[in-house]
Design a protein around this motif. Structure first.
Motif, PDB file in Angstrom:
ATOM      1  N   VAL A   1      29.199  -4.761   9.013  1.00  0.00           N
ATOM      2  CA  VAL A   1      27.994  -4.220   8.376  1.00  0.00           C
ATOM      3  C   VAL A   1      27.410  -5.244   7.406  1.00  0.00           C
ATOM      4  O   VAL A   1      26.197  -5.497   7.389  1.00  0.00           O
ATOM      5  CB  VAL A   1      28.320  -2.902   7.635  1.00  0.00           C
TER       6      VAL A   1
ATOM      7  N   GLN B   1      25.799  -8.208   9.320  1.00  0.00           N
ATOM      8  CA  GLN B   1      24.544  -7.810   9.962  1.00  0.00           C
ATOM      9  C   GLN B   1      23.439  -7.612   8.928  1.00  0.00           C
ATOM     10  O   GLN B   1      22.291  -8.038   9.130  1.00  0.00           O
ATOM     11  CB  GLN B   1      24.759  -6.512  10.760  1.00  0.00           C
TER      12      GLN B   1
ATOM     13  N   ASN C   1      26.814   4.188   8.344  1.00  0.00           N
ATOM     14  CA  ASN C   1      25.729   4.288   9.316  1.00  0.00           C
ATOM     15  C   ASN C   1      25.044   2.985   9.680  1.00  0.00           C
ATOM     16  O   ASN C   1      24.306   2.931  10.668  1.00  0.00           O
ATOM     17  CB  ASN C   1      24.664   5.264   8.781  1.00  0.00           C
ATOM     18  N   ASP C   2      25.211   1.929   8.894  1.00  0.00           N
ATOM     19  CA  ASP C   2      24.516   0.669   9.175  1.00  0.00           C
ATOM     20  C   ASP C   2      25.027   0.020  10.455  1.00  0.00           C
ATOM     21  O   ASP C   2      26.194   0.205  10.838  1.00  0.00           O
ATOM     22  CB  ASP C   2      24.690  -0.308   8.006  1.00  0.00           C
ATOM     23  N   PRO C   3      24.174  -0.775  11.144  1.00  0.00           N
ATOM     24  CA  PRO C   3      24.603  -1.452  12.384  1.00  0.00           C
ATOM     25  C   PRO C   3      25.650  -2.518  12.129  1.00  0.00           C
ATOM     26  O   PRO C   3      25.775  -3.041  11.012  1.00  0.00           O
ATOM     27  CB  PRO C   3      23.292  -2.071  12.909  1.00  0.00           C
TER      28      PRO C   3
END
Length: 256
Positions: free
Chosen positions: A129, A132, A206-208
């Motif tokens: 995370v 990214q 929840n982050d990519p």
């Protein structure tokens, strides 16, 4: 009987070899060019729960660059830095080891299976995370690169203590408490402030996620963003040609 014993011995040797290779998904050669974007910070590390710090020194924290050599096994290669054909970015996983220059062979592993066993699955996702979110492989600002490196160490060394619900609790991470800490001296205030700003904006649930791997050998373990070996243009052209042939055949069958 002797033959049977020999077969058993060989089987045991093969099993041992398989265990030794567990977690390894590839190998390539690469040479370190050192930290190219970063800054010096005084850090502390104590993982033995005693009064003495294992690490109490000023280190250069930031983005490493490596020059890629040869893919020796597997199908994972580092994502190259923009504008280059053979350079890729890494960040340090192990604070207690050093790295030397020159070409070396590196095993490719999932970060969870790195040589020292420092990274849990929850921490691995948190690292992905962070990478990214900051596009860590392309950072050119020294303060940001140093801040990202500090957060990587914080996640690796203190993340297990604050994880819950299958993801990391970012609000419980602190660069001034736990096994890994950063000096509160004013010389490092801008880097620590940047790290805290980055951390406050991360959503580990929840982050990519970036596609991260570990590269390990007898020196310092590194974290890098990987991808499948890109197909050569000739292979892509061949696949396109085969696709066209398939469409032609389908159309002929329909006409019949």
């Amino acid at each position: 009987m002797k033959v049977f014993a020999a077969v058993i011995a060989v089987a045991l040797l093969l099993t041992a070899a398989g265990v030794a290779e567990a977690g390894k998904i590839g190998e390539f050669s690469a040479s370190s060019k050192g930290v190219v974007t970063g800054d010096q910070v005084r850090v502390f590390l104590n993982t033995d729960a005693d009064a003495d710090w294992e690490v109490d020194s000023k280190v250069t924290a930031g983005r490493f660059e490596f020059e890629f050599g040869t893919l020796l096994s597997g199908d994972i290669v580092p994502v190259k830095k923009s504008g280059t054909t053979d350079r890729f970015s890494t960040y340090c996983i192990e604070l207690t080891d050093t790295i030397s220059g020159g070409s070396m062979n590196w095993d490719v592993v999932d970060p969870v299976n790195n040589s020292g066993g420092e990274v849990s699955a929850v921490e691995s996702d948190a690292l992905k995370v962070l990478w990214q979110d900051q596009n860590a492989g392309e950072i050119t600002d020294t303060t940001t690169a140093a801040a990202v490196q500090l957060l990587i160490w914080e996640i690796v060394y203190d993340g297990a203590a604050v994880s819950g619900g299958g993801y990391l609790n970012s609000s419980a991470l602190s660069l001034t408490g736990g096994d890994f800490q950063v000096s509160t001296h004013t010389d490092y205030a801008s880097i620590v402030s940047k790290a805290n700003t980055i951390l406050s904006g991360l959503d580990f649930e929840n982050d990519p996620l970036a596609d991260l791997y570990g590269m390990i050998n007898d020196s310092q373990d590194q974290l890098f963003e990987g991808e499948l070996v890109p197909l050569p243009s000739s292979a892509l052209a061949g696949m396109a040609f085969l696709g066209m042939l398939a469409l032609v055949r389908i159309r002929r069958k329909r006409q019949l």
